[in-house]
Design a protein around this motif. Structure first.
Motif, PDB file in Angstrom:
ATOM      1  N   HIS A 156     -39.933 132.326 -46.895  1.00  0.00           N
ATOM      2  CA  HIS A 156     -39.736 131.148 -46.060  1.00  0.00           C
ATOM      3  C   HIS A 156     -38.535 130.387 -46.619  1.00  0.00           C
ATOM      4  N   LEU A 157     -37.497 130.180 -45.785  1.00  0.00           N
ATOM      5  CA  LEU A 157     -36.277 129.500 -46.204  1.00  0.00           C
ATOM      6  C   LEU A 157     -36.134 128.189 -45.453  1.00  0.00           C
ATOM      7  N   THR A 158     -35.866 127.120 -46.176  1.00  0.00           N
ATOM      8  CA  THR A 158     -35.671 125.822 -45.546  1.00  0.00           C
ATOM      9  C   THR A 158     -34.438 125.130 -46.110  1.00  0.00           C
ATOM     10  N   SER A 159     -33.807 124.310 -45.284  1.00  0.00           N
ATOM     11  CA  SER A 159     -32.706 123.477 -45.739  1.00  0.00           C
ATOM     12  C   SER A 159     -32.448 122.367 -44.732  1.00  0.00           C
ATOM     13  N   SER A 160     -32.202 121.165 -45.240  1.00  0.00           N
ATOM     14  CA  SER A 160     -31.784 120.047 -44.398  1.00  0.00           C
ATOM     15  C   SER A 160     -30.331 119.687 -44.674  1.00  0.00           C
ATOM     16  N   ARG A 161     -29.639 120.530 -45.436  1.00  0.00           N
ATOM     17  CA  ARG A 161     -28.268 120.250 -45.840  1.00  0.00           C
ATOM     18  C   ARG A 161     -27.272 120.812 -44.829  1.00  0.00           C
ATOM     19  N   PRO A 162     -26.047 120.324 -44.851  1.00  0.00           N
ATOM     20  CA  PRO A 162     -25.052 120.793 -43.867  1.00  0.00           C
ATOM     21  C   PRO A 162     -24.567 122.201 -44.154  1.00  0.00           C
ATOM     22  N   LEU A 163     -24.093 122.894 -43.111  1.00  0.00           N
ATOM     23  CA  LEU A 163     -23.403 124.158 -43.284  1.00  0.00           C
ATOM     24  C   LEU A 163     -22.058 123.914 -43.967  1.00  0.00           C
ATOM     25  N   VAL A 164     -21.530 124.956 -44.601  1.00  0.00           N
ATOM     26  CA  VAL A 164     -20.254 124.869 -45.320  1.00  0.00           C
ATOM     27  C   VAL A 164     -19.265 125.811 -44.656  1.00  0.00           C
ATOM     28  N   LEU A 165     -18.118 125.282 -44.223  1.00  0.00           N
ATOM     29  CA  LEU A 165     -17.036 126.103 -43.704  1.00  0.00           C
ATOM     30  C   LEU A 165     -16.164 126.549 -44.867  1.00  0.00           C
ATOM     31  N   GLN A 166     -16.037 127.854 -45.055  1.00  0.00           N
ATOM     32  CA  GLN A 166     -15.262 128.378 -46.176  1.00  0.00           C
ATOM     33  C   GLN A 166     -13.766 128.421 -45.828  1.00  0.00           C
ATOM     34  N   GLY A 167     -12.930 128.467 -46.874  1.00  0.00           N
ATOM     35  CA  GLY A 167     -11.490 128.531 -46.668  1.00  0.00           C
ATOM     36  C   GLY A 167     -10.956 127.252 -46.048  1.00  0.00           C
ATOM     37  N   ASN A 168     -10.071 127.402 -45.078  1.00  0.00           N
ATOM     38  CA  ASN A 168      -9.467 126.270 -44.375  1.00  0.00           C
ATOM     39  C   ASN A 168     -10.267 126.001 -43.109  1.00  0.00           C
ATOM     40  N   ASN A 169     -11.316 125.172 -43.235  1.00  0.00           N
ATOM     41  CA  ASN A 169     -12.180 124.831 -42.104  1.00  0.00           C
ATOM     42  C   ASN A 169     -12.740 126.070 -41.416  1.00  0.00           C
ATOM     43  N   GLY A 170     -13.137 127.053 -42.230  1.00  0.00           N
ATOM     44  CA  GLY A 170     -13.752 128.258 -41.701  1.00  0.00           C
ATOM     45  C   GLY A 170     -12.812 129.426 -41.527  1.00  0.00           C
ATOM     46  N   THR A 211      -3.852 147.935 -54.545  1.00  0.00           N
ATOM     47  CA  THR A 211      -3.474 149.219 -55.120  1.00  0.00           C
ATOM     48  C   THR A 211      -2.422 149.083 -56.211  1.00  0.00           C
ATOM     49  N   ASP A 212      -1.626 147.994 -56.214  1.00  0.00           N
ATOM     50  CA  ASP A 212      -0.597 147.806 -57.239  1.00  0.00           C
ATOM     51  C   ASP A 212      -1.127 147.142 -58.499  1.00  0.00           C
ATOM     52  N   GLY A 213      -2.460 146.937 -58.577  1.00  0.00           N
ATOM     53  CA  GLY A 213      -3.068 146.313 -59.743  1.00  0.00           C
ATOM     54  C   GLY A 213      -3.217 144.818 -59.644  1.00  0.00           C
ATOM     55  N   GLY A 214      -2.613 144.204 -58.643  1.00  0.00           N
ATOM     56  CA  GLY A 214      -2.769 142.768 -58.438  1.00  0.00           C
ATOM     57  C   GLY A 214      -4.045 142.451 -57.677  1.00  0.00           C
ATOM     58  N   SER A 215      -4.219 141.180 -57.341  1.00  0.00           N
ATOM     59  CA  SER A 215      -5.415 140.778 -56.605  1.00  0.00           C
ATOM     60  C   SER A 215      -5.160 139.472 -55.878  1.00  0.00           C
ATOM     61  N   TYR A 216      -5.973 139.230 -54.852  1.00  0.00           N
ATOM     62  CA  TYR A 216      -5.966 137.972 -54.116  1.00  0.00           C
ATOM     63  C   TYR A 216      -7.234 137.231 -54.503  1.00  0.00           C
ATOM     64  N   LEU A 217      -7.095 136.069 -55.125  1.00  0.00           N
ATOM     65  CA  LEU A 217      -8.220 135.340 -55.710  1.00  0.00           C
ATOM     66  C   LEU A 217      -8.298 133.942 -55.111  1.00  0.00           C
ATOM     67  N   THR A 218      -9.472 133.599 -54.602  1.00  0.00           N
ATOM     68  CA  THR A 218      -9.669 132.275 -54.031  1.00  0.00           C
ATOM     69  C   THR A 218     -11.153 131.926 -54.063  1.00  0.00           C
ATOM     70  N   GLY A 219     -11.498 130.694 -53.725  1.00  0.00           N
ATOM     71  CA  GLY A 219     -12.899 130.293 -53.736  1.00  0.00           C
ATOM     72  C   GLY A 219     -13.102 128.936 -53.109  1.00  0.00           C
ATOM     73  N   THR A 220     -14.364 128.491 -53.088  1.00  0.00           N
ATOM     74  CA  THR A 220     -14.731 127.188 -52.555  1.00  0.00           C
ATOM     75  C   THR A 220     -15.686 126.506 -53.517  1.00  0.00           C
ATOM     76  N   TRP A 221     -15.329 125.289 -53.924  1.00  0.00           N
ATOM     77  CA  TRP A 221     -16.212 124.455 -54.733  1.00  0.00           C
ATOM     78  C   TRP A 221     -16.979 123.545 -53.790  1.00  0.00           C
ATOM     79  N   ILE A 222     -18.304 123.523 -53.908  1.00  0.00           N
ATOM     80  CA  ILE A 222     -19.173 122.763 -53.010  1.00  0.00           C
ATOM     81  C   ILE A 222     -19.953 121.742 -53.829  1.00  0.00           C
ATOM     82  N   ASP A 223     -19.777 120.455 -53.534  1.00  0.00           N
ATOM     83  CA  ASP A 223     -20.450 119.441 -54.340  1.00  0.00           C
ATOM     84  C   ASP A 223     -21.881 119.214 -53.863  1.00  0.00           C
ATOM     85  N   HIS A 224     -22.575 118.249 -54.502  1.00  0.00           N
ATOM     86  CA  HIS A 224     -23.988 118.005 -54.205  1.00  0.00           C
ATOM     87  C   HIS A 224     -24.229 117.689 -52.725  1.00  0.00           C
ATOM     88  N   GLU A 225     -23.252 117.054 -52.075  1.00  0.00           N
ATOM     89  CA  GLU A 225     -23.429 116.617 -50.696  1.00  0.00           C
ATOM     90  C   GLU A 225     -22.928 117.636 -49.682  1.00  0.00           C
TER      91      GLU A 225
END
Length: 354
Positions: free
Chosen positions: A172-186, A263-277
């Motif tokens: 059973h999963l519950t949440s009253s918190r808002p959805l989070v749009l990742q990246g640039n507003n989704g 393939t060239d050994g590099g990478s694309y790195l990014t993320g989203t920090w989500i606070d308490h609210e």
């Protein structure tokens, strides 16, 4: 950034007894051209509950849930539930056996000593699998992720079920918190060349219920995370796989980040920090220090199952490590997926393309 595709699997299914085509260049075909399908671009205005349902114009889509659970005795478990939709060709969705959609379900349970995974397949158009926005329901056979009767909103009150030969769960999963749009507003970019997906999450689920492994039932609770993504070509042809984290910090924040390897050994790195609210901040390559520390050899592949993760701007310095390093998903598209823990929290890790 749950971007596993059904494309390679779909090619195998429709080719039947004919010789299968060669595997696409990037992992599971996600870098192959998709010009005939709908394209992802910045500026989309998300609409709920409609966007909880399927997006027929796009080639690839998934509903993905993970949960970090614990019973009263302190035993730790991880649960995964994923439903993938893959369109075999562009164009309107048709009914019956004319529908050119393949559905795939993945489910798994992981403990400190055991890891079980299962998969199911279905052709679209005949009711065996599908998803709908209102009332929200995503299913394949009797595996189900759905709003409970009387839910105030589609994702506020959910039931999650799956089973395999050696495991089952009913949560059973519950949440009253808002959805989070990742990246640039989704709008979530996956490369410097512009490949992207539409991506939102519900990282604030609280889960409770039962997990069964080898016939023994455990009553469990813990945090859970939903990811929703859709795209038509989320990788470039020069990208081979990714390392994806979703982390619940004990201090109340949530963190999503991914590294797409090239393939060239590099990478694309990014993320989203989500606070308490639920407020978000996009993290860029310069903000994140992500380093593999230890590897585990599985199925002839070396996979990093212990990492150093530092985000100096958020005073974060942690070492996520696998609860069970042997969480290899030995399925049609093999990959690693399992719970991780660190001093100050828990989460999930997915690694593909190794």
């Amino acid at each position: 950034m749950k971007i596993k595709s059904l494309l390679w699997l779909a090619l195998l299914l429709v080719s039947a007894c004919d010789q299968a085509p060669a595997p696409p260049e990037s992992f599971a075909g996600l870098g192959s051209d998709a010009a005939d399908f709908s394209q992802v671009g910045p500026g989309k205005v998300f609409s709920f509950p409609e966007d909880h349902g399927p997006h027929a114009g796009f080639r690839i889509e998934w509903w993905y849930v993970t949960a970090n659970l614990k019973d009263a005795q302190g035993n730790v478990f991880g649960v995964q539930w994923t439903l993938f939709r893959n369109a075999l060709k562009a164009g309107p969705t048709q009914t019956g056996w004319q529908d050119a959609t393949v559905w795939l379900g993945h489910a798994a349970v992981t403990s400190a000593t055991r890891h079980y995974a299962a998969e199911r397949y279905a052709r679209g158009g005949v009711g065996q699998a599908g998803a709908q926005a209102v009332p929200f329901n995503a299913w394949i056979d009797d595996w189900n992720f759905a709003s409970r009767p009387g839910a105030v909103s589609p994702l506020a009150d959910m039931q999650l079920k799956a089973s395999g030969a050696h495991f089952a769960y009913d949560l059973h999963l519950t949440s009253s918190r808002p959805l989070v749009l990742q990246g640039n507003n989704g709008y979530s970019r996956k490369s410097d060349q512009g490949q992207a997906s539409y991506y939102y999450s519900q990282p604030f689920f609280s889960a409770s219920g039962s997990v069964s492994i080898d016939g023994q039932v455990y009553q469990v609770t813990g945090p859970a995370w939903l990811d929703r993504e859709w795209s038509s070509q989320p990788l470039s042809a020069s990208q081979t796989g990714w390392d994806w984290f979703s982390l619940h910090l004990d201090r109340g924040e949530q963190l999503m980040l991914f590294r797409v390897r090239q393939t060239d050994g590099g990478s694309y790195l990014t993320g989203t920090w989500i606070d308490h609210e639920g407020h978000t901040q996009t993290l860029h390559n310069a903000d994140i220090q992500l380093t593999p520390l230890d590897t585990t050899t599985l199925d002839g592949r070396k996979l990093p199952t212990r990492w150093s993760l530092k985000i100096p701007g958020k005073h974060l310095d942690i070492t996520p490590e696998a609860v069970n390093p042997n969480a290899w998903m030995n399925l049609s598209i093999p990959y690693w997926e399992g719970p991780v823990r660190f001093d100050g929290g828990v989460g999930y890790l997915e690694m593909t393309g190794y």
